[in-house]
Design a protein around this motif. Structure first.
Motif, mmCIF file in Angstrom:
data_model
loop_
_atom_site.group_PDB
_atom_site.id
_atom_site.type_symbol
_atom_site.label_atom_id
_atom_site.label_comp_id
_atom_site.label_asym_id
_atom_site.label_seq_id
_atom_site.Cartn_x
_atom_site.Cartn_y
_atom_site.Cartn_z
ATOM 1 N N GLU A 70 32.587 38.257 41.856
ATOM 2 C CA GLU A 70 33.894 38.897 41.700
ATOM 3 C C GLU A 70 33.788 40.246 40.989
ATOM 4 O O GLU A 70 34.728 41.054 41.070
ATOM 5 C CB GLU A 70 34.831 37.971 40.916
ATOM 6 C CG GLU A 70 35.217 36.686 41.651
ATOM 7 C CD GLU A 70 34.200 35.568 41.466
ATOM 8 O OE1 GLU A 70 34.498 34.433 41.870
ATOM 9 O OE2 GLU A 70 33.098 35.833 40.919
ATOM 10 N N THR A 71 32.702 40.496 40.301
ATOM 11 C CA THR A 71 32.541 41.779 39.609
ATOM 12 C C THR A 71 32.003 42.869 40.530
ATOM 13 O O THR A 71 31.973 44.034 40.150
ATOM 14 C CB THR A 71 31.567 41.628 38.426
ATOM 15 O OG1 THR A 71 30.269 41.233 38.914
ATOM 16 C CG2 THR A 71 32.067 40.601 37.432
ATOM 17 N N LEU A 88 28.658 46.619 32.667
ATOM 18 C CA LEU A 88 28.364 45.237 32.285
ATOM 19 C C LEU A 88 29.531 44.587 31.546
ATOM 20 O O LEU A 88 30.002 43.521 31.923
ATOM 21 C CB LEU A 88 27.095 45.210 31.409
ATOM 22 C CG LEU A 88 26.337 43.879 31.311
ATOM 23 C CD1 LEU A 88 25.835 43.442 32.683
ATOM 24 C CD2 LEU A 88 25.171 43.999 30.336
ATOM 25 N N LEU A 89 30.004 45.257 30.503
ATOM 26 C CA LEU A 89 31.036 44.658 29.655
ATOM 27 C C LEU A 89 32.409 44.684 30.326
ATOM 28 O O LEU A 89 33.055 43.637 30.469
ATOM 29 C CB LEU A 89 31.082 45.388 28.314
ATOM 30 C CG LEU A 89 32.062 44.851 27.280
ATOM 31 C CD1 LEU A 89 31.725 43.397 26.937
ATOM 32 C CD2 LEU A 89 32.034 45.705 26.013
ATOM 33 N N LYS A 90 32.865 45.853 30.761
ATOM 34 C CA LYS A 90 34.214 45.970 31.327
ATOM 35 C C LYS A 90 34.417 45.131 32.586
ATOM 36 O O LYS A 90 35.462 44.463 32.721
ATOM 37 C CB LYS A 90 34.538 47.440 31.596
ATOM 38 C CG LYS A 90 34.871 48.237 30.345
ATOM 39 C CD LYS A 90 35.295 49.653 30.696
ATOM 40 C CE LYS A 90 35.697 50.427 29.441
ATOM 41 N NZ LYS A 90 36.102 51.831 29.765
ATOM 42 N N PRO A 91 33.470 45.141 33.549
ATOM 43 C CA PRO A 91 33.696 44.326 34.754
ATOM 44 C C PRO A 91 33.888 42.848 34.452
ATOM 45 O O PRO A 91 34.759 42.192 35.044
ATOM 46 C CB PRO A 91 32.430 44.573 35.573
ATOM 47 C CG PRO A 91 31.957 45.921 35.147
ATOM 48 C CD PRO A 91 32.264 45.986 33.683
ATOM 49 N N LEU A 146 40.425 38.771 32.680
ATOM 50 C CA LEU A 146 41.822 39.087 32.387
ATOM 51 C C LEU A 146 42.702 38.951 33.628
ATOM 52 O O LEU A 146 43.862 38.542 33.534
ATOM 53 C CB LEU A 146 41.932 40.512 31.827
ATOM 54 C CG LEU A 146 41.355 40.712 30.415
ATOM 55 C CD1 LEU A 146 41.374 42.188 30.039
ATOM 56 C CD2 LEU A 146 42.147 39.900 29.399
ATOM 57 N N THR A 147 42.155 39.291 34.782
ATOM 58 C CA THR A 147 42.949 39.219 36.013
ATOM 59 C C THR A 147 43.020 37.813 36.569
ATOM 60 O O THR A 147 43.745 37.564 37.549
ATOM 61 C CB THR A 147 42.349 40.143 37.083
ATOM 62 O OG1 THR A 147 40.975 39.792 37.303
ATOM 63 C CG2 THR A 147 42.445 41.598 36.653
ATOM 64 N N GLY A 148 42.277 36.896 35.955
ATOM 65 C CA GLY A 148 42.328 35.516 36.390
ATOM 66 C C GLY A 148 41.464 35.202 37.594
ATOM 67 O O GLY A 148 41.544 34.099 38.137
ATOM 68 N N HIS A 149 40.638 36.166 38.020
ATOM 69 C CA HIS A 149 39.781 35.908 39.176
ATOM 70 C C HIS A 149 38.670 34.903 38.859
ATOM 71 O O HIS A 149 38.158 34.233 39.762
ATOM 72 C CB HIS A 149 39.167 37.213 39.690
ATOM 73 C CG HIS A 149 40.154 38.095 40.380
ATOM 74 N ND1 HIS A 149 40.877 39.081 39.722
ATOM 75 C CD2 HIS A 149 40.568 38.136 41.679
ATOM 76 C CE1 HIS A 149 41.666 39.690 40.578
ATOM 77 N NE2 HIS A 149 41.496 39.141 41.775
ATOM 78 N N VAL A 150 38.268 34.842 37.606
ATOM 79 C CA VAL A 150 37.268 33.843 37.203
ATOM 80 C C VAL A 150 37.754 33.195 35.920
ATOM 81 O O VAL A 150 38.522 33.782 35.147
ATOM 82 C CB VAL A 150 35.869 34.475 36.975
ATOM 83 C CG1 VAL A 150 35.337 35.106 38.245
ATOM 84 C CG2 VAL A 150 35.899 35.468 35.837
ATOM 85 N N SER A 151 37.315 31.979 35.698
ATOM 86 C CA SER A 151 37.708 31.264 34.495
ATOM 87 C C SER A 151 37.006 31.845 33.269
ATOM 88 O O SER A 151 36.009 32.559 33.381
ATOM 89 C CB SER A 151 37.349 29.781 34.638
ATOM 90 O OG SER A 151 35.933 29.626 34.723
#
Length: 558
Positions: free
Chosen positions: A146-147, A174-177, A183-188
């Motif tokens: 997802e990143t 690395l950090l922001k993605p 935050l967007t809920g795409h991954v737990s």
């Protein structure tokens, strides 16, 4: 990588006037552009599962259980974990890389996201920090697909990002993605947390880069939302210690030194026993081995020489198990009981030692210290400093570059590798770092005689150790002839001078014994004058005649 797939095909199309090629993976599309730019800057040999790291070191079964359990519990106990960085440190060859490798593989089995970078000095892509972030970012894409779009967009929006600081690369790629997909809920939340393993930091060529990387890691990890925990494995080099100490990170740093607390000798004993059993079962020449092979004493000697460092035991057992050689003969070669053939038992270990000594700044002083310690088997720093008439701190500073193989924190010089003196004394192994017994014995004997001539007492027994192995050089002969017993602040008695003359007699200066006869005369006159003085001091009231003292002296001296 935990998640990977081979390329199945390619598809080309036109988008917005721009030619784009997609490589079709069985997981997702990787388009030319951002990610291809990223992949060209990846050190694939630095992965924990890289095919280029053939048979990487890992912990032998049933060994290192205590330290592996401690590290893995630190990884999984998130609620009670206060530290975000674990520093695994130890001597050269202690098994840090094997532990890091085993932890990475254990995390994969337990479905814990892990990315890694294994530094290696001899690999041009793994001996600098230049490709560290990009290599970790590539692994992030594989672990959390997802990143991918976020990272690709960041690269294409800033094509020169790889020319910018590692700080910027780490933050943007690395950090922001990883934070954004959380935050967007795409991954737990669970899938957005990752373990980073950085092994062999001391293998990075530039010490300043090592320290800079540590400062960068601490800066990132202090972010309250940081999704990473990090394991750093390295030798406890002074500049790395200093970097950790300067960061004042006690609250977020867990230090795990590979010291005696982890009973490495027991683990090495298990490893050696298992390897011998394996040789007896699988070696092509196992039918030549006696049922009671190996001799227990030789097996235990491997454990003793290892000194808690797995690299020695590993090299020894690899040498013994070479398939084209007789294991029993290989074991005898290892212990010096048989002349070696072309194969060298400790090629890997010797390369490590030579690399460590190549970093020493003042080789002559270091070898002066080590020569005294090895030849005299005396390691007290204060005594060595007294012998060389230098401050104790100079001894400590000189040995700083050898901190991965020598410890001197408690006032004594302790070899962390019992095999290091063997290496130094064997020219075929140490090469330019050879400590020649005869050369150094001569230098130390001359230094001893020089010391006593200027009033520095150096211990009477050490002279015999040095003289017995010395070369008969003109400089040594001159020093011996100039020696007079009254230079000693401590009179060792007739036994000292008897041994002294006995050693001198065995030295052949090609002077037809002149040096020896000269010293016999000097010592004889000195001893007679000493006994005459003792007689006078007794006084006439003691009723002891001069002739009786002379008889006692002659009897003892002869």
């Amino acid at each position: 990588m935990q998640k990977s797939g081979g390329f199945l095909g390619k598809k080309n199309f036109i988008s917005g006037g721009q030619f784009i090629q997609h490589n079709i993976s069985n997981h997702y599309y990787i388009s030319k552009g951002g990610l291809e730019n990223l992949m060209s800057r990846v050190a694939t040999s630095a992965f924990h599962n890289s095919s280029q790291r053939v048979d990487p070191p890992r912990c032998h079964e049933h060994t290192r259980k205590a330290v592996l359990d401690e590290i893995f519990n630190w990884i999984i106990t998130e609620t009670s974990r206060t530290s975000k960085i674990l520093w695994l440190n130890g001597a050269a060859g202690a098994g840090k890389t094997a532990i890091a490798q085993s932890i990475a593989e254990l995390c994969i089995v337990r479905s814990i996201l892990v990315a890694s970078f294994f530094f290696f000095r001899a690999d041009g892509k793994r001996n600098t920090i230049d490709l560290l972030v990009t290599t970790l970012v590539y692994q992030l894409v594989q672990l959390v697909p997802e990143t991918k779009g976020i990272i690709e967009h960041a690269i294409e929006s800033n094509p020169l990002i790889f020319e910018q600081s590692l700080d910027t690369q780490l933050e943007e790629l690395l950090l922001k993605p990883l934070l954004r997909v959380r935050l967007t809920g795409h991954v737990s939340t669970a899938r957005s947390k990752m373990l980073l393993i950085i092994d062999g930091l001391d293998e990075c060529e530039d010490e300043e880069s090592q320290a800079s990387l540590l400062h960068l890691i601490f800066k990132v990890i202090r972010n309250q939302d940081c999704p990473f925990i990090i394991i750093i494995a390295s030798r406890a080099e002074m500049h790395i210690k200093m970097a950790f100490n300067s960061l004042k990170a006690a609250e977020i740093l867990l230090r795990i030194p590979l010291d005696d607390n982890y009973l490495a000798d027991q683990d090495i004993h298990i490893f050696v026993a298992d390897k011998f059993a394996e040789i007896k079962q699988t070696h092509p020449y196992n039918y030549l081995l006696d049922s009671d092979w190996p001799p227990p004493a030789l097996s235990l000697e491997i454990v003793r020489k290892a000194s808690g460092q797995f690299i020695y035991a590993s090299a020894a057992m690899k040498f013994i198990s070479l398939p084209r050689s007789h294991p029993a003969r290989q074991l005898e070669i290892l212990h010096g009981l048989r002349t070696p053939d072309l194969a060298t038992p400790f090629a890997q270990l010797d390369m490590l030692y030579r690399q460590i000594f190549s970093m020493v700044q003042d080789l002559d002083l270091v070898f002066s210290i080590l020569a005294y310690s090895i030849l005299r088997k005396r390691s007290t720093i204060s005594f060595i400093a007294h012998f060389y008439n230098i401050p104790e701190v100079d001894i400590r500073l000189a040995l700083v570059d050898l901190s991965s193989v020598i410890n001197c924190e408690k006032g004594t010089i302790r070899f962390l590798h019992a095999s290091l003196p063997d290496f130094l004394l064997d020219k075929t192994r140490s090469q330019q770092y050879h400590l020649c017994i005869r050369t150094w014995s001569t230098r130390l004997a001359i230094s001893w005689l020089t010391n006593v001539s200027v009033g520095i007492f150096s211990g009477t027994d050490s002279l015999f150790d040095f003289l017995a192995q010395s070369e008969c050089t003109p400089a040594l002969r001159e020093r011996i002839i100039s020696f007079h017993p009254d230079q000693l602040s401590y009179m060792g008695g007739t036994s000292f001078f008897s041994e002294y003359l006995s050693v001198i007699q065995k030295l052949d200066f090609f002077d037809d014994g002149e040096c020896y006869r000269h010293q016999v005369g000097v010592v004889d006159r000195f001893m007679r004058s000493i006994h005459s003085s003792q007689l006078a001091a007794l006084g006439t009231g003691n009723n002891i005649s001069e002739s009786s003292v002379e008889k006692d002296y002659d009897k003892g001296w002869q």
